[in-house]
Design a protein around this motif. Structure first.
Motif, short mmCIF file in Angstrom:
data_model
loop_
_atom_site.label_atom_id
_atom_site.label_comp_id
_atom_site.label_asym_id
_atom_site.label_seq_id
_atom_site.Cartn_x
_atom_site.Cartn_y
_atom_site.Cartn_z
N SER A 16 0.85 -1.19 0.00
CA SER A 16 0.00 0.00 0.00
C SER A 16 0.88 1.24 0.00
O SER A 16 2.11 1.14 0.15
CB SER A 16 -0.93 0.01 1.22
OG SER A 16 -0.17 -0.01 2.42
N LYS A 17 0.29 2.42 -0.14
CA LYS A 17 1.07 3.64 -0.23
C LYS A 17 1.84 3.89 1.06
O LYS A 17 1.26 4.01 2.14
CB LYS A 17 0.15 4.83 -0.51
CG LYS A 17 0.90 6.12 -0.80
CD LYS A 17 -0.05 7.24 -1.18
CE LYS A 17 0.72 8.53 -1.47
NZ LYS A 17 -0.18 9.64 -1.88
N PRO A 18 3.17 3.99 1.00
CA PRO A 18 3.99 4.19 2.20
C PRO A 18 4.04 5.66 2.62
O PRO A 18 3.66 6.55 1.84
CB PRO A 18 5.36 3.69 1.77
CG PRO A 18 5.40 3.96 0.30
CD PRO A 18 4.00 3.80 -0.21
N LYS A 19 4.55 5.90 3.83
CA LYS A 19 4.72 7.25 4.35
C LYS A 19 6.16 7.42 4.84
O LYS A 19 6.76 6.48 5.34
CB LYS A 19 3.74 7.52 5.49
CG LYS A 19 2.28 7.47 5.08
CD LYS A 19 1.37 7.74 6.27
CE LYS A 19 -0.10 7.69 5.86
NZ LYS A 19 -1.00 7.95 7.03
N ALA A 20 6.68 8.65 4.71
CA ALA A 20 8.06 8.94 5.12
C ALA A 20 8.08 10.13 6.06
O ALA A 20 7.26 11.05 5.95
CB ALA A 20 8.94 9.22 3.91
N GLY B 168 4.07 -0.68 -10.26
CA GLY B 168 3.53 -1.75 -9.44
C GLY B 168 3.57 -1.42 -7.96
O GLY B 168 3.00 -0.43 -7.51
N LYS B 169 4.30 -2.24 -7.21
CA LYS B 169 4.43 -2.05 -5.77
C LYS B 169 5.78 -1.46 -5.38
O LYS B 169 6.13 -1.44 -4.20
CB LYS B 169 4.23 -3.39 -5.06
CG LYS B 169 2.86 -4.02 -5.31
CD LYS B 169 2.77 -5.39 -4.65
CE LYS B 169 1.41 -6.03 -4.94
NZ LYS B 169 1.32 -7.39 -4.31
#
Length: 356
Positions: free
Chosen positions: A324-328, A338-339
């Motif tokens: 899923s969409k990551p956060k930093a 893709g992923k």
């Protein structure tokens, strides 16, 4: 030859290249003195042609595919070092020799009907029949399959994606192919697999093979290890009952593999002024480590949910996979495809990425 350029990439020490370059020239001149009319290296009478410790099951006569691949890569590396040493004439010469040899590798050692490399080609053979002998049949490939040329050609990107996939299945992951019995040479095989994304497989192999030495009581890694041997057999080598080195630096390759393919940290420009980070747990629950660079350290921690990176000097991309969409904690995460995502690491402050 390759080790010298690797040293430059890890340290940024171009002065050393200039200092050692005359010795590299003389050594390459010696090697070129062993080339035949096709530009391939071939041992002369009295030479010791060394391919790991494969004397018992591999012929050393003729053009060994394994040696041609390493020779070609060495010529390409000489061209790079010639440029660094300020010798454009040599650069042009070595580039031409490498290009000429590289064009011949696939046609000679990988006929279209196969899914692997021939290990070597003998310069001639005599075919006997009732009517006599025909000594004019040349360029005969030997069909015995070995791992050496296949793993090096794959790792040095001399093959297409389809050819690499064929090698992985038919040779590198095929237990019926004769196994390599030294920790030193097994490193190259495992690095080729890591470059193909087989970190989970390689982790199992490191635990089984190097772990096997530990289970035998090793406190440092050995020169050679055959899991089928028992007791005092593990001490014998070179025809001597206690001839084997039980403290062999060339056997310590898991340290390098863990840094480059699990922490995933490697320089993309000399001295880590720019770097790439592509961590891979490879079946582990977490990994943590520090890679020293000429101007500081690159530190990384990774588990199944978090990646933490600190780089004292230099800059580069952290590349990773997330469902899923990551956060930093800082910076902008870009989706590649893709992923797969990436994040620029530039600055001394720790960056934390949350992913799934």
């Amino acid at each position: 030859f390759l080790s010298i350029y690797d040293y430059y990439m890890y340290t940024g020490d171009s002065r050393f290249i200039s200092q050692i370059y005359p010795r590299m020239q003389s050594m390459m001149d010696y090697v070129l003195g062993r080339t035949n009319k096709d530009g391939m290296v071939e041992g002369l009478t009295g030479d010791w042609v060394f391919v790991d410790w494969a004397d018992g099951y591999m012929d050393k006569k003729g053009e060994l595919a394994y040696e041609q691949v390493l020779f070609c890569k060495s010529l390409e590396t000489m061209a790079l070092c010639s440029k660094l040493a300020g010798n454009p004439a040599d650069q042009t010469k070595y580039e031409a020799l490498a290009a000429n040899l590289r064009e011949k590798l696939i046609p000679v050692f990988w006929p279209s009907k196969l899914n692997h490399w021939y290990p070597w080609r003998v310069p001639y053979r005599i075919i006997c029949s009732k009517s006599g002998a025909n000594p004019n049949v040349s360029g005969v490939q030997q069909e015995q399959v070995t791992r050496y040329a296949n793993m090096f050609a794959s790792f040095y990107n001399y093959l297409s994606a389809d050819q690499k996939a064929a090698i992985k299945t038919s040779v590198l992951l095929n237990d019926s192919i004769m196994k390599i019995s030294t920790p030193y040479m097994r490193y190259y095989e495992l690095e080729a697999l890591c470059a193909m994304g087989e970190q989970k497989t390689v982790m199992k192999e490191m635990k089984n093979y190097w772990g096997g030495m530990i289970r035998e009581g090793a406190t440092s890694f050995w020169e050679k290890y055959n899991p089928t041997e028992k007791g005092a057999q593990h001490l014998a080598m070179y025809g001597r009952a206690y001839g084997k080195s039980l403290c062999h630096a060339w056997g310590a390759s898991p340290i390098y593999l863990l840094g480059k393919y699990y922490l995933g940290i490697q320089p993309t420009k000399a001295g880590y002024s720019e770097f790439a980070i592509a961590p891979n747990l490879g079946g582990l629950k977490w990994i943590e480590g520090t890679v020293p660079t000429p101007n500081g350290d690159i530190k990384l921690f990774m588990d199944t949910k978090t990646i933490k990176v600190t780089a004292t000097e230099g800059k580069g991309y952290l590349t990773f996979v997330s469902k899923s969409k990551p956060k930093a904690s800082k910076g902008i995460i870009e989706k590649i495809d893709g992923k797969k995502y990436r994040l620029m690491i530039d600055g001394k402050e720790e960056v934390i990425v949350n992913y799934k």
